[in-house]
Structure formats: C-alpha cells, structure tokens
Design a protein around this motif. Sequence first.
Motif, PDB file in Angstrom:
ATOM      1  N   GLU A  28      40.606  -9.364 -19.521  1.00  0.00           N
ATOM      2  CA  GLU A  28      40.389  -7.997 -19.970  1.00  0.00           C
ATOM      3  C   GLU A  28      41.643  -7.551 -20.714  1.00  0.00           C
ATOM      4  O   GLU A  28      42.762  -7.687 -20.204  1.00  0.00           O
ATOM      5  CB  GLU A  28      40.141  -7.077 -18.781  1.00  0.00           C
ATOM      6  N   VAL A  29      41.461  -7.056 -21.908  1.00  0.00           N
ATOM      7  CA  VAL A  29      42.582  -6.595 -22.716  1.00  0.00           C
ATOM      8  C   VAL A  29      42.677  -5.085 -22.576  1.00  0.00           C
ATOM      9  O   VAL A  29      41.719  -4.364 -22.828  1.00  0.00           O
ATOM     10  CB  VAL A  29      42.395  -6.981 -24.202  1.00  0.00           C
ATOM     11  N   THR A  30      43.845  -4.625 -22.125  1.00  0.00           N
ATOM     12  CA  THR A  30      44.081  -3.197 -21.981  1.00  0.00           C
ATOM     13  C   THR A  30      45.433  -2.847 -22.597  1.00  0.00           C
ATOM     14  O   THR A  30      46.247  -3.730 -22.875  1.00  0.00           O
ATOM     15  CB  THR A  30      44.092  -2.765 -20.496  1.00  0.00           C
ATOM     16  N   ALA A  31      45.681  -1.587 -22.777  1.00  0.00           N
ATOM     17  CA  ALA A  31      46.953  -1.126 -23.338  1.00  0.00           C
ATOM     18  C   ALA A  31      47.793  -0.400 -22.294  1.00  0.00           C
ATOM     19  O   ALA A  31      48.718   0.319 -22.626  1.00  0.00           O
ATOM     20  CB  ALA A  31      46.684  -0.209 -24.530  1.00  0.00           C
ATOM     21  N   ASP A  32      47.488  -0.621 -21.010  1.00  0.00           N
ATOM     22  CA  ASP A  32      48.195   0.107 -19.961  1.00  0.00           C
ATOM     23  C   ASP A  32      49.417  -0.631 -19.416  1.00  0.00           C
ATOM     24  O   ASP A  32      50.136  -0.116 -18.577  1.00  0.00           O
ATOM     25  CB  ASP A  32      47.246   0.459 -18.818  1.00  0.00           C
ATOM     26  N   GLY A  33      49.660  -1.836 -19.864  1.00  0.00           N
ATOM     27  CA  GLY A  33      50.827  -2.589 -19.428  1.00  0.00           C
ATOM     28  C   GLY A  33      50.674  -3.273 -18.085  1.00  0.00           C
ATOM     29  O   GLY A  33      51.594  -3.922 -17.609  1.00  0.00           O
ATOM     30  N   GLN A  34      49.525  -3.175 -17.453  1.00  0.00           N
ATOM     31  CA  GLN A  34      49.289  -3.811 -16.162  1.00  0.00           C
ATOM     32  C   GLN A  34      48.880  -5.268 -16.358  1.00  0.00           C
ATOM     33  O   GLN A  34      48.100  -5.584 -17.242  1.00  0.00           O
ATOM     34  CB  GLN A  34      48.177  -3.072 -15.400  1.00  0.00           C
ATOM     35  N   GLY A  35      49.410  -6.149 -15.526  1.00  0.00           N
ATOM     36  CA  GLY A  35      49.004  -7.547 -15.564  1.00  0.00           C
ATOM     37  C   GLY A  35      49.466  -8.302 -16.795  1.00  0.00           C
ATOM     38  O   GLY A  35      48.832  -9.274 -17.197  1.00  0.00           O
ATOM     39  N   MET A  36      50.563  -7.882 -17.382  1.00  0.00           N
ATOM     40  CA  MET A  36      51.047  -8.546 -18.599  1.00  0.00           C
ATOM     41  C   MET A  36      51.635  -9.913 -18.269  1.00  0.00           C
ATOM     42  O   MET A  36      52.196 -10.124 -17.205  1.00  0.00           O
ATOM     43  CB  MET A  36      52.096  -7.677 -19.273  1.00  0.00           C
ATOM     44  N   THR A  37      51.499 -10.844 -19.202  1.00  0.00           N
ATOM     45  CA  THR A  37      52.072 -12.174 -19.051  1.00  0.00           C
ATOM     46  C   THR A  37      52.406 -12.754 -20.408  1.00  0.00           C
ATOM     47  O   THR A  37      51.753 -12.441 -21.401  1.00  0.00           O
ATOM     48  CB  THR A  37      51.120 -13.130 -18.299  1.00  0.00           C
ATOM     49  N   GLY A  38      53.408 -13.574 -20.439  1.00  0.00           N
ATOM     50  CA  GLY A  38      53.755 -14.292 -21.654  1.00  0.00           C
ATOM     51  C   GLY A  38      53.208 -15.711 -21.626  1.00  0.00           C
ATOM     52  O   GLY A  38      53.539 -16.516 -22.480  1.00  0.00           O
ATOM     53  N   LEU A  39      52.381 -16.006 -20.634  1.00  0.00           N
ATOM     54  CA  LEU A  39      51.881 -17.364 -20.459  1.00  0.00           C
ATOM     55  C   LEU A  39      50.411 -17.519 -20.822  1.00  0.00           C
ATOM     56  O   LEU A  39      49.789 -18.517 -20.473  1.00  0.00           O
ATOM     57  CB  LEU A  39      52.086 -17.809 -19.002  1.00  0.00           C
ATOM     58  N   SER A  40      49.849 -16.556 -21.535  1.00  0.00           N
ATOM     59  CA  SER A  40      48.416 -16.638 -21.818  1.00  0.00           C
ATOM     60  C   SER A  40      48.068 -17.847 -22.684  1.00  0.00           C
ATOM     61  O   SER A  40      47.046 -18.486 -22.470  1.00  0.00           O
ATOM     62  CB  SER A  40      47.922 -15.348 -22.473  1.00  0.00           C
ATOM     63  N   GLY A  41      48.903 -18.200 -23.632  1.00  0.00           N
ATOM     64  CA  GLY A  41      48.653 -19.391 -24.444  1.00  0.00           C
ATOM     65  C   GLY A  41      48.751 -20.661 -23.627  1.00  0.00           C
ATOM     66  O   GLY A  41      47.976 -21.604 -23.810  1.00  0.00           O
ATOM     67  N   THR A  42      49.689 -20.684 -22.708  1.00  0.00           N
ATOM     68  CA  THR A  42      49.847 -21.828 -21.822  1.00  0.00           C
ATOM     69  C   THR A  42      48.643 -21.939 -20.890  1.00  0.00           C
ATOM     70  O   THR A  42      48.158 -23.038 -20.612  1.00  0.00           O
ATOM     71  CB  THR A  42      51.144 -21.686 -21.010  1.00  0.00           C
ATOM     72  N   ALA A  43      48.140 -20.811 -20.430  1.00  0.00           N
ATOM     73  CA  ALA A  43      46.942 -20.815 -19.579  1.00  0.00           C
ATOM     74  C   ALA A  43      45.743 -21.353 -20.348  1.00  0.00           C
ATOM     75  O   ALA A  43      44.891 -22.043 -19.783  1.00  0.00           O
ATOM     76  CB  ALA A  43      46.664 -19.414 -19.055  1.00  0.00           C
ATOM     77  N   LEU A  44      45.669 -21.056 -21.636  1.00  0.00           N
ATOM     78  CA  LEU A  44      44.588 -21.570 -22.465  1.00  0.00           C
ATOM     79  C   LEU A  44      44.637 -23.095 -22.537  1.00  0.00           C
ATOM     80  O   LEU A  44      43.604 -23.768 -22.486  1.00  0.00           O
ATOM     81  CB  LEU A  44      44.658 -20.967 -23.865  1.00  0.00           C
ATOM     82  N   LEU A  45      45.825 -23.655 -22.613  1.00  0.00           N
ATOM     83  CA  LEU A  45      45.982 -25.113 -22.616  1.00  0.00           C
ATOM     84  C   LEU A  45      45.474 -25.718 -21.308  1.00  0.00           C
ATOM     85  O   LEU A  45      44.726 -26.704 -21.316  1.00  0.00           O
ATOM     86  CB  LEU A  45      47.452 -25.476 -22.836  1.00  0.00           C
ATOM     87  N   ALA A  46      45.835 -25.112 -20.187  1.00  0.00           N
ATOM     88  CA  ALA A  46      45.376 -25.602 -18.885  1.00  0.00           C
ATOM     89  C   ALA A  46      43.859 -25.474 -18.763  1.00  0.00           C
ATOM     90  O   ALA A  46      43.186 -26.399 -18.289  1.00  0.00           O
ATOM     91  CB  ALA A  46      46.065 -24.826 -17.758  1.00  0.00           C
ATOM     92  N   GLU A  47      43.311 -24.353 -19.193  1.00  0.00           N
ATOM     93  CA  GLU A  47      41.863 -24.139 -19.120  1.00  0.00           C
ATOM     94  C   GLU A  47      41.120 -25.136 -20.007  1.00  0.00           C
ATOM     95  O   GLU A  47      40.064 -25.656 -19.625  1.00  0.00           O
ATOM     96  CB  GLU A  47      41.525 -22.704 -19.530  1.00  0.00           C
TER      97      GLU A  47
END
Length: 110
Positions: free
Chosen positions: A13-32
């Motif tokens: 879920e993409v939000t603009a509230d700053g909750q649950g931010m991560t810099g590893l989303s691209g890395t998670a895509l590789l694992a997935e």
Amino acid sequence: MRVKRSKACGRFEVTADGQGMTGLSGTALLAETADRIGLTAGLSRSVGGCRSWIAHDPGKVVRDLVVMLAHGGDALRHMKILDGQPELFGTVASPATVNRTVVALGDDEL
C-alpha cells in the motif's frame, strides 16, 4: 516451463503518511521474484542434502545471501540488513547459520 503459484504475494500500500517506510523495497522485489519463479524452491532441492537443517530452509538461506550481496553487503554480518525487515524477508538466518550453510555447500560432493 510451467510456473505454479505457491503462495499469494503480499500486498503493498502506497501512502504519504511516512508510516512503514523502507529503503529495501527493490531488494524485496528481488527476493519475491526468486520465490515466484521457483528459484528458492530449486535451491532448496539442490542444496538441501548437504547438512541437516533444523530451522532455516537451505534455499532461503542461499537466496537471502544473494539478496544481501545484491543490496551491497560484502560480509555475512550484513545479513542484519535483511533481518531488520521481517515484513519483507521473513525470518533471516544468522550470520553463523549462513556461514555453516556456505561451508556445508563447499564440502558437499554433488
């Protein structure tokens, strides 16, 4: 080649509230992607017999090691990068377990 879905993928879920931010989303895509195309399961089948496994699936240990390297880690202690994001990567093996896995793979006579 036929791909069989083994599990439902997580929802983002993409939000603009700053909750649950991560810099590893691209890395998670590789694992997935590795999971989805069957690479993780294939690694489990091919390396699973090199030692007894108690808690960590060998394919996932190797997958997590490769993902950590792709993210820029260069030492086993950098597995902590993935370990800090259980929502993305699940349970990550400790550096000692990864080391035992790599040693077992090196000693295995395939």
